[in-house]
Design an enzyme around this catalytic site. Structure first.
Site, PDB file in Angstrom:
ATOM      1  N   TYR A 151       0.834  -1.347  -0.094  1.00 24.55           N
ATOM      2  CA  TYR A 151       0.004  -0.062  -0.072  1.00 24.55           C
ATOM      3  C   TYR A 151       0.770   1.137   0.068  1.00 24.55           C
ATOM      4  O   TYR A 151       0.225   2.391  -0.099  1.00 24.55           O
ATOM      5  CB  TYR A 151      -0.824   0.083   1.149  1.00 24.55           C
ATOM      6  CG  TYR A 151      -1.932  -1.015   1.294  1.00 24.55           C
ATOM      7  CD1 TYR A 151      -2.178  -1.996   0.270  1.00 24.55           C
ATOM      8  CD2 TYR A 151      -2.889  -0.997   2.452  1.00 24.55           C
ATOM      9  CE1 TYR A 151      -3.114  -2.932   0.354  1.00 24.55           C
ATOM     10  CE2 TYR A 151      -3.969  -1.945   2.581  1.00 24.55           C
ATOM     11  CZ  TYR A 151      -3.822  -3.235   1.657  1.00 24.55           C
ATOM     12  OH  TYR A 151      -4.665  -4.036   1.737  1.00 24.55           O
ATOM     13  N   HIS A 163       0.018 -11.820   2.284  1.00 22.91           N
ATOM     14  CA  HIS A 163      -1.100 -11.103   1.570  1.00 22.91           C
ATOM     15  C   HIS A 163      -1.667 -11.854   0.700  1.00 22.91           C
ATOM     16  O   HIS A 163      -3.032 -11.834   0.455  1.00 22.91           O
ATOM     17  CB  HIS A 163      -0.345  -9.735   1.001  1.00 22.91           C
ATOM     18  CG  HIS A 163      -1.341  -8.556   0.711  1.00 22.91           C
ATOM     19  ND1 HIS A 163      -0.813  -7.431   0.698  1.00 22.91           N
ATOM     20  CD2 HIS A 163      -2.660  -8.702   0.310  1.00 22.91           C
ATOM     21  CE1 HIS A 163      -1.847  -6.551   0.590  1.00 22.91           C
ATOM     22  NE2 HIS A 163      -3.088  -7.444   0.249  1.00 22.91           N
TER      23      HIS A 163
HETATM   24  N1  LIG Z   1      -5.692  -8.522   1.702  1.00 23.85           N
HETATM   25  C1  LIG Z   1      -6.245  -8.006   0.335  1.00 23.85           C
HETATM   26  O1  LIG Z   1      -5.868  -8.795  -0.634  1.00 23.85           O
HETATM   27  C2  LIG Z   1      -7.233  -6.829   0.453  1.00 23.85           C
HETATM   28  C3  LIG Z   1      -7.661  -6.510  -1.038  1.00 23.85           C
HETATM   29  C4  LIG Z   1      -8.349  -5.322  -1.022  1.00 23.85           C
HETATM   30  C5  LIG Z   1      -8.737  -4.465   0.043  1.00 23.85           C
HETATM   31  N2  LIG Z   1      -8.029  -4.882   1.433  1.00 23.85           N
HETATM   32  C6  LIG Z   1      -8.254  -4.071   2.817  1.00 23.85           C
HETATM   33  O2  LIG Z   1      -9.760  -3.645   2.876  1.00 23.85           O
HETATM   34  C7  LIG Z   1      -9.673  -2.233   2.796  1.00 23.85           C
HETATM   35  C8  LIG Z   1     -11.268  -2.263   2.449  1.00 23.85           C
HETATM   36  O3  LIG Z   1     -11.802  -2.524   1.268  1.00 23.85           O
HETATM   37  P1  LIG Z   1     -11.921  -1.654   0.047  1.00 23.85           P
HETATM   38  O4  LIG Z   1     -10.995  -0.276   0.301  1.00 23.85           O
HETATM   39  O5  LIG Z   1     -11.388  -2.384  -1.086  1.00 23.85           O
HETATM   40  O6  LIG Z   1     -13.484  -1.462   0.080  1.00 23.85           O
HETATM   41  P2  LIG Z   1     -14.583  -0.896   0.792  1.00 23.85           P
HETATM   42  O7  LIG Z   1     -14.069  -0.905   2.392  1.00 23.85           O
HETATM   43  O8  LIG Z   1     -15.650  -2.034   0.678  1.00 23.85           O
HETATM   44  O9  LIG Z   1     -15.018   0.347   0.224  1.00 23.85           O
HETATM   45  C9  LIG Z   1     -14.105   1.703   0.240  1.00 23.85           C
HETATM   46  C10 LIG Z   1     -15.111   2.598  -0.575  1.00 23.85           C
HETATM   47  O10 LIG Z   1     -16.394   2.946   0.098  1.00 23.85           O
HETATM   48  C11 LIG Z   1     -16.390   4.338   0.396  1.00 23.85           C
HETATM   49  N3  LIG Z   1     -17.137   4.427   1.638  1.00 23.85           N
HETATM   50  C12 LIG Z   1     -16.552   4.016   3.068  1.00 23.85           C
HETATM   51  N4  LIG Z   1     -17.558   4.384   4.125  1.00 23.85           N
HETATM   52  C13 LIG Z   1     -18.869   4.659   3.488  1.00 23.85           C
HETATM   53  C14 LIG Z   1     -20.030   4.969   3.822  1.00 23.85           C
HETATM   54  N5  LIG Z   1     -20.645   4.982   5.150  1.00 23.85           N
HETATM   55  N6  LIG Z   1     -21.218   5.508   2.922  1.00 23.85           N
HETATM   56  C15 LIG Z   1     -20.736   5.533   1.488  1.00 23.85           C
HETATM   57  N7  LIG Z   1     -19.449   5.206   0.963  1.00 23.85           N
HETATM   58  C16 LIG Z   1     -18.523   4.611   1.959  1.00 23.85           C
HETATM   59  C17 LIG Z   1     -15.054   4.804   0.476  1.00 23.85           C
HETATM   60  O11 LIG Z   1     -15.052   6.198   0.509  1.00 23.85           O
HETATM   61  P3  LIG Z   1     -13.666   6.929   0.092  1.00 23.85           P
HETATM   62  O12 LIG Z   1     -13.111   7.002  -1.050  1.00 23.85           O
HETATM   63  O13 LIG Z   1     -13.941   8.583   0.631  1.00 23.85           O
HETATM   64  O14 LIG Z   1     -12.624   6.421   1.220  1.00 23.85           O
HETATM   65  C18 LIG Z   1     -14.382   3.887  -0.494  1.00 23.85           C
HETATM   66  O15 LIG Z   1     -14.531   4.742  -1.980  1.00 23.85           O
HETATM   67  C19 LIG Z   1      -8.875  -1.955   2.251  1.00 23.85           C
HETATM   68  O16 LIG Z   1      -8.720  -0.519   2.499  1.00 23.85           O
HETATM   69  C20 LIG Z   1      -7.533  -2.729   2.441  1.00 23.85           C
HETATM   70  O17 LIG Z   1      -7.217  -2.363   3.758  1.00 23.85           O
HETATM   71  C21 LIG Z   1      -7.231  -6.033   1.433  1.00 23.85           C
END
Ligand SMILES: NC(=O)c1ccc[n+]([C@@H]2O[C@H](COP(=O)([O-])OP(=O)(O)OC[C@H]3O[C@@H](n4cnc5c(N)ncnc54)[C@H](OP(=O)(O)O)[C@@H]3O)[C@@H](O)[C@H]2O)c1
Length: 272
Positions: A47, A105
């Site tokens: 990241y 990861h």
């Molecule tokens: N292990 C892995 O391979 C892997 C892969 C992907 C992700 N991850 C982890 O999981 C975390 C979360 O997943 P993600 O970022 O892919 O998706 P997510 O959390 O499902 O969605 C994030 C998006 O939703 C928006 N959002 C957040 N809260 C909201 C609300 N209450 N109402 C409306 N929209 C909202 C965010 O806005 P903003 O743009 O304003 O933030 C962002 O655009 C990542 O940040 C990372 O730490 C891990």
């Protein structure tokens, strides 16, 4: 804050995802989130924000013991000497002496899992990680990893939201006593327009985002939503004051569909 326990680990029931957060705004978001009540921050070497995540933790004023820090090792670094080097580099960037949870990861089929898991467990033994686990592991990979582990694996971090049925891998985690962290727990917004989500949200005076996170919590998972704005950070924490009924849970489960997976790539394992 509620907590879940798994194989000796006590893990906050919700965390802050930081993928895509960079620079000063990342540090500020982490600091605001911790001040708002988050206790878990999820980052990864890939990241490119571990330095800022560390800055945010220090800026929050919370004691180190109050924050559960997860980082992840990229699949290019799973040979034992590389894993150790990558772990030390992550700790240096975070400016921490240990993380609370160190994850693989993604699996890497080119490196024997026995060697990777051996090296991962060593990171716990030498004190670089309080707990260790994996991410994006399938049932077969989990079973193999557990066989090689000399320390308990406490988490499998997987994509999980209403569009994606993860029953098989969640059951495998339970069988091994592991917790499941749900990444992309709101499907990056893709579930918000579902009529079911809107109706359930309206019934509880909540948002579809909160319903999606609450769904994961009631399924036994730990969601790690990302949010950059303070109002959304706060909104996402407010999911412990309502309960979805069995009928609502069943209706949300019914949204799962083939093609619901968001995070997929050529290096991904063969999914269950
Ligand atoms: N292990 C892995 O391979 C892997 C892969 C992907 C992700 N991850 C982890 O999981 C975390 C979360 O997943 P993600 O970022 O892919 O998706 P997510 O959390 O499902 O969605 C994030 C998006 O939703 C928006 N959002 C957040 N809260 C909201 C609300 N209450 N109402 C409306 N929209 C909202 C965010 O806005 P903003 O743009 O304003 O933030 C962002 O655009 C990542 O940040 C990372 O730490 C891990």
């Amino acid at each position: 804050m509620d907590y879940v326990t798994a194989n000796g680990a006590t893990i906050p029931a919700i965390g802050l995802g930081t993928w895509g957060l960079k620079g000063r705004s990342c540090a500020r978001t982490v600091e605001q989130a911790l001040r708002a009540g988050y206790k878990l921050v999820d980052t990864a070497e890939v990241y490119e924000n571990e330095r800022e995540v560390g800055d945010g933790i220090r800026g929050s004023g919370l004691r180190r013991s109050e924050v559960f820090v997860t980082t992840k090792i990229w699949p290019d670094h799973l040979a034992p000497h590389e894993l150790e080097r990558a772990t030390k580099a992550s700790l240096a960037r975070l400016r921490l002496s240990e993380v609370d949870l160190l994850l693989i990861h993604w699996p890497n089929p080119r490196i024997p899992l026995s060697e990777t898991i051996g090296a991962l467990c060593k990171m716990k033994k030498v004190g670089f990680a309080r707990h260790v686990g994996v991410s994006n592991f399938t049932v077969a990979l989990l079973d193999e990893a557990v066989k090689h582990a000399t320390e308990p694996l406490v988490v499998n971090q997987i994509e999980w939201h209403p569009h994606l049925d993860q029953t098989k891998v969640v059951e495998a985690c339970r069988r091994h006593g592991m917790a499941v962290t749900a990444f992309s727990p709101m499907a990056r917004g893709a579930v918000f327009s579902e009529q079911v989500m809107r109706a359930v949200a309206a019934a509880h005076g909540k948002s579809p985002a909160q319903v999606s996170l609450r769904f994961i919590v009631q399924e036994g998972g730990v969601p790690i939503p990302r949010a950059a704005r303070l109002d959304l950070l706060t909104e996402n924490l407010e999911i412990f004051d309502f309960v979805l009924s069995d009928a609502e849970m069943a209706a949300i489960r019914g949204l799962a569909r083939p093609g619901g997976r968001i995070v997929d790539w050529s290096g991904a394992p063969k999914w269950d």
